[in-house]
Design a protein around this motif. Sequence first.
Motif, PDB file in Angstrom:
ATOM      1  N   SER A  29       0.849  -1.206   0.000  1.00 28.43           N
ATOM      2  CA  SER A  29       0.000   0.000   0.000  1.00 28.43           C
ATOM      3  C   SER A  29       0.875   1.244   0.000  1.00 28.43           C
ATOM      4  N   ARG A  30       1.989   1.198   0.730  1.00 27.21           N
ATOM      5  CA  ARG A  30       2.885   2.365   0.727  1.00 27.21           C
ATOM      6  C   ARG A  30       3.531   2.529  -0.653  1.00 27.21           C
ATOM      7  N   LEU A  31       3.818   1.395  -1.311  1.00 25.37           N
ATOM      8  CA  LEU A  31       4.382   1.481  -2.672  1.00 25.37           C
ATOM      9  C   LEU A  31       3.396   2.188  -3.608  1.00 25.37           C
ATOM     10  N   ILE A  72       7.455   9.435   1.588  1.00 19.12           N
ATOM     11  CA  ILE A  72       7.401   8.402   0.547  1.00 19.12           C
ATOM     12  C   ILE A  72       8.767   7.743   0.457  1.00 19.12           C
ATOM     13  N   LYS A  73       8.752   6.509  -0.021  1.00 22.20           N
ATOM     14  CA  LYS A  73      10.015   5.766  -0.066  1.00 22.20           C
ATOM     15  C   LYS A  73      10.553   5.858  -1.492  1.00 22.20           C
ATOM     16  N   ALA A  74      11.170   7.014  -1.759  1.00 22.03           N
ATOM     17  CA  ALA A  74      11.723   7.273  -3.087  1.00 22.03           C
ATOM     18  C   ALA A  74      13.204   6.929  -3.078  1.00 22.03           C
ATOM     19  N   GLY A 106      15.648   8.349  -4.423  1.00 20.05           N
ATOM     20  CA  GLY A 106      16.514   9.519  -4.265  1.00 20.05           C
ATOM     21  C   GLY A 106      16.834   9.860  -2.823  1.00 20.05           C
ATOM     22  N   LYS A 107      15.974   9.405  -1.901  1.00 15.09           N
ATOM     23  CA  LYS A 107      16.188   9.678  -0.473  1.00 15.09           C
ATOM     24  C   LYS A 107      17.510   9.085   0.003  1.00 15.09           C
ATOM     25  N   TYR A 108      17.976   8.084  -0.697  1.00 17.69           N
ATOM     26  CA  TYR A 108      19.134   7.334  -0.201  1.00 17.69           C
ATOM     27  C   TYR A 108      20.471   7.949  -0.614  1.00 17.69           C
ATOM     28  N   LEU A 109      20.395   9.098  -1.275  1.00 16.22           N
ATOM     29  CA  LEU A 109      21.615   9.854  -1.522  1.00 16.22           C
ATOM     30  C   LEU A 109      22.139  10.396  -0.181  1.00 16.22           C
ATOM     31  N   GLU A 129      15.946  10.380  11.968  1.00 13.26           N
ATOM     32  CA  GLU A 129      15.984   8.915  11.859  1.00 13.26           C
ATOM     33  C   GLU A 129      17.363   8.471  11.399  1.00 13.26           C
ATOM     34  N   GLY A 130      17.545   7.160  11.301  1.00 17.02           N
ATOM     35  CA  GLY A 130      18.774   6.606  10.747  1.00 17.02           C
ATOM     36  C   GLY A 130      18.713   6.643   9.224  1.00 17.02           C
ATOM     37  N   THR A 131      19.700   6.018   8.589  1.00 15.77           N
ATOM     38  CA  THR A 131      19.778   6.080   7.130  1.00 15.77           C
ATOM     39  C   THR A 131      18.712   5.222   6.452  1.00 15.77           C
ATOM     40  N   SER A 132      18.281   4.166   7.126  1.00 16.12           N
ATOM     41  CA  SER A 132      17.184   3.356   6.574  1.00 16.12           C
ATOM     42  C   SER A 132      16.418   2.708   7.720  1.00 16.12           C
ATOM     43  N   MET A 133      16.284   3.459   8.802  1.00 20.48           N
ATOM     44  CA  MET A 133      15.651   2.910  10.002  1.00 20.48           C
ATOM     45  C   MET A 133      15.201   4.046  10.911  1.00 20.48           C
ATOM     46  N   CYS A 134      14.212   3.747  11.745  1.00 14.23           N
ATOM     47  CA  CYS A 134      13.712   4.754  12.682  1.00 14.23           C
ATOM     48  C   CYS A 134      14.430   4.625  14.021  1.00 14.23           C
ATOM     49  N   PHE A 135      14.319   5.665  14.818  1.00 14.89           N
ATOM     50  CA  PHE A 135      15.073   5.747  16.067  1.00 14.89           C
ATOM     51  C   PHE A 135      14.121   5.747  17.260  1.00 14.89           C
ATOM     52  N   ILE A 192      10.655  12.009   9.099  1.00 16.49           N
ATOM     53  CA  ILE A 192      10.935  10.565   9.087  1.00 16.49           C
ATOM     54  C   ILE A 192      10.076   9.881   8.024  1.00 16.49           C
ATOM     55  N   LEU A 193      10.507   8.690   7.633  1.00 13.91           N
ATOM     56  CA  LEU A 193       9.619   7.831   6.854  1.00 13.91           C
ATOM     57  C   LEU A 193       8.557   7.305   7.828  1.00 13.91           C
ATOM     58  N   GLU A 194       7.311   7.244   7.356  1.00 12.33           N
ATOM     59  CA  GLU A 194       6.258   6.712   8.237  1.00 12.33           C
ATOM     60  C   GLU A 194       6.413   5.191   8.240  1.00 12.33           C
ATOM     61  N   SER A 195       7.286   4.752   9.108  1.00 17.73           N
ATOM     62  CA  SER A 195       7.785   3.371   9.084  1.00 17.73           C
ATOM     63  C   SER A 195       6.747   2.367   9.587  1.00 17.73           C
ATOM     64  N   ILE A 196       6.708   1.245   8.922  1.00 11.76           N
ATOM     65  CA  ILE A 196       5.783   0.170   9.290  1.00 11.76           C
ATOM     66  C   ILE A 196       6.238  -0.497  10.595  1.00 11.76           C
ATOM     67  N   THR A 197       7.542  -0.694  10.726  1.00 13.35           N
ATOM     68  CA  THR A 197       8.062  -1.322  11.952  1.00 13.35           C
ATOM     69  C   THR A 197       7.824  -0.403  13.161  1.00 13.35           C
ATOM     70  N   ARG A 198       8.023   0.893  12.947  1.00 11.49           N
ATOM     71  CA  ARG A 198       7.789   1.855  14.028  1.00 11.49           C
ATOM     72  C   ARG A 198       6.334   1.760  14.509  1.00 11.49           C
ATOM     73  N   GLN A 199       5.381   1.707  13.556  1.00  5.61           N
ATOM     74  CA  GLN A 199       3.965   1.583  13.922  1.00  5.61           C
ATOM     75  C   GLN A 199       3.716   0.277  14.669  1.00  5.61           C
ATOM     76  N   PHE A 246      17.606   1.184  16.779  1.00  3.67           N
ATOM     77  CA  PHE A 246      17.039   1.484  15.469  1.00  3.67           C
ATOM     78  C   PHE A 246      16.034   0.393  15.134  1.00  3.67           C
ATOM     79  N   CYS A 247      15.066   0.718  14.281  1.00  8.00           N
ATOM     80  CA  CYS A 247      14.155  -0.330  13.821  1.00  8.00           C
ATOM     81  C   CYS A 247      13.779  -0.090  12.369  1.00  8.00           C
ATOM     82  N   GLY A 248      13.452  -1.165  11.705  1.00  9.05           N
ATOM     83  CA  GLY A 248      13.011  -1.097  10.310  1.00  9.05           C
ATOM     84  C   GLY A 248      12.862  -2.517   9.800  1.00  9.05           C
ATOM     85  N   THR A 249      12.287  -2.648   8.642  1.00  5.39           N
ATOM     86  CA  THR A 249      12.059  -3.991   8.113  1.00  5.39           C
ATOM     87  C   THR A 249      13.386  -4.721   7.921  1.00  5.39           C
ATOM     88  N   GLY A 250      14.370  -4.034   7.364  1.00  6.61           N
ATOM     89  CA  GLY A 250      15.676  -4.657   7.134  1.00  6.61           C
ATOM     90  C   GLY A 250      16.441  -4.860   8.434  1.00  6.61           C
TER      91      GLY A 250
HETATM   92  N1  PMP Z   1      13.458   5.233   7.516  1.00  9.96           N
HETATM   93  C1  PMP Z   1      14.002   5.046   6.304  1.00  9.96           C
HETATM   94  C2  PMP Z   1      14.692   6.191   5.636  1.00  9.96           C
HETATM   95  C3  PMP Z   1      13.944   3.784   5.674  1.00  9.96           C
HETATM   96  O1  PMP Z   1      14.493   3.594   4.477  1.00  9.96           O
HETATM   97  C4  PMP Z   1      13.311   2.716   6.345  1.00  9.96           C
HETATM   98  C5  PMP Z   1      13.240   1.367   5.688  1.00  9.96           C
HETATM   99  N2  PMP Z   1      12.129   1.235   4.874  1.00  9.96           N
HETATM  100  C6  PMP Z   1      12.751   2.957   7.603  1.00  9.96           C
HETATM  101  C7  PMP Z   1      12.834   4.219   8.157  1.00  9.96           C
HETATM  102  C8  PMP Z   1      12.005   1.878   8.308  1.00  9.96           C
HETATM  103  O2  PMP Z   1      10.782   1.694   7.640  1.00  9.96           O
HETATM  104  P1  PMP Z   1      10.004   0.313   7.664  1.00  9.96           P
HETATM  105  O3  PMP Z   1       9.797  -0.038   9.088  1.00  9.96           O
HETATM  106  O4  PMP Z   1       8.713   0.632   6.985  1.00  9.96           O
HETATM  107  O5  PMP Z   1      10.837  -0.673   6.953  1.00  9.96           O
END
Ligand code: PMP
Length: 304
Positions: free
Chosen positions: A59-61, A152-154, A156-159, A187-193, A210-217, A248-252
């Motif tokens: 759904s986020r995609l 949004i999870k674009a 380009g954010k990862y630059l 937040e972290g580079t690909s994770m929430c704090f 922040i990204l509205e993270s699924i793991t954070r929710q 930190f938390c996130g799907t990865g």
């Molecule tokens: N912030 C960023 C910038 C991310 O790339 C991610 C990984 N998707 C997260 C937070 C954690 O999000 P999620 O729990 O939805 O994976």
Amino acid sequence: MNPHPRYAWLDGLVEWDNAVCHVSSMAFKYGISVFEGLRAYADPASRDLILWQPQQHLSRLLASQRFLSFVDPIVPETALGAIEELLIANDTCANLHLTVTAFAGNHGQPGHAARPCLAITALERPDYQSDGLDVQVSSWRAPADTAFPQRIKANGKYLTARLASVQSSSDGYDAALLLNDAGKVAEGTSMCFFMVREGTVVTPDRQSGILESITRQTLLSILRADEIPYEERPVERSELPLCSEAFFCGTGWEIAPIRSIDRHKLPGFAAQPITSHLLRRFRDLISGVDDQHADWRYRISLRR
Ligand code: PMP
């Protein structure tokens, strides 16, 4: 562990080496592309893969594609069908990390119609092992929401993630924590704090860049269910050395405990009562030992 599986997905099942994107595409030239990272966990006893929270990710995609005005965006049902076909074709009964990307595959200028192609890879990802992360507060900042939408999870954010990660590793740290343009913790580079202060769990609010993270929710829903006090609010940098625990938390990353921030050792790291409680609760939900939220686990059978 194989370096890569036999197949990837590019608008259909393709041999790994054929999953390529044209150099003239809007995705390649301008980064007009959005994606999701998902996990699939192996259940060797049944030879099932358990895809974790696919509806939330897909759904986020869709939301990310709509945000960028993609023409005929890829809907969750299409993406889920493709994931299932790919995982069955690869037949890898191991813990996997999936990247599901909707990229503008056509040629054009940034303002032209963007037509998404669906690309999926699924690579083996062993369990995350760490004896605690040494974290650096980066001198790079999360961009302002008015310049780059953080929700949004674009791609380009990862630059920014690249710049902050290169900086933190060359300075001898394991990971980077970014402040937002107002100087509050984002937040972290690909994770929430998350951190713990005086028994209360604190995480930057959704207006902190922040990204509205699924793991954070998911973790907030566990905290609510377990009646552990928590706050979603702006977090100041000077609070960081004062917290007892942080992660930190996130799907990865799942839940990754932090040992130190800017070389300040966190006093609660050794015992980490709240972090390890959340880790246990999270793992039980993933494995189904805790059978609540059955809709978060989507089983794909590899039996023939
Ligand atoms: N912030 C960023 C910038 C991310 O790339 C991610 C990984 N998707 C997260 C937070 C954690 O999000 P999620 O729990 O939805 O994976």
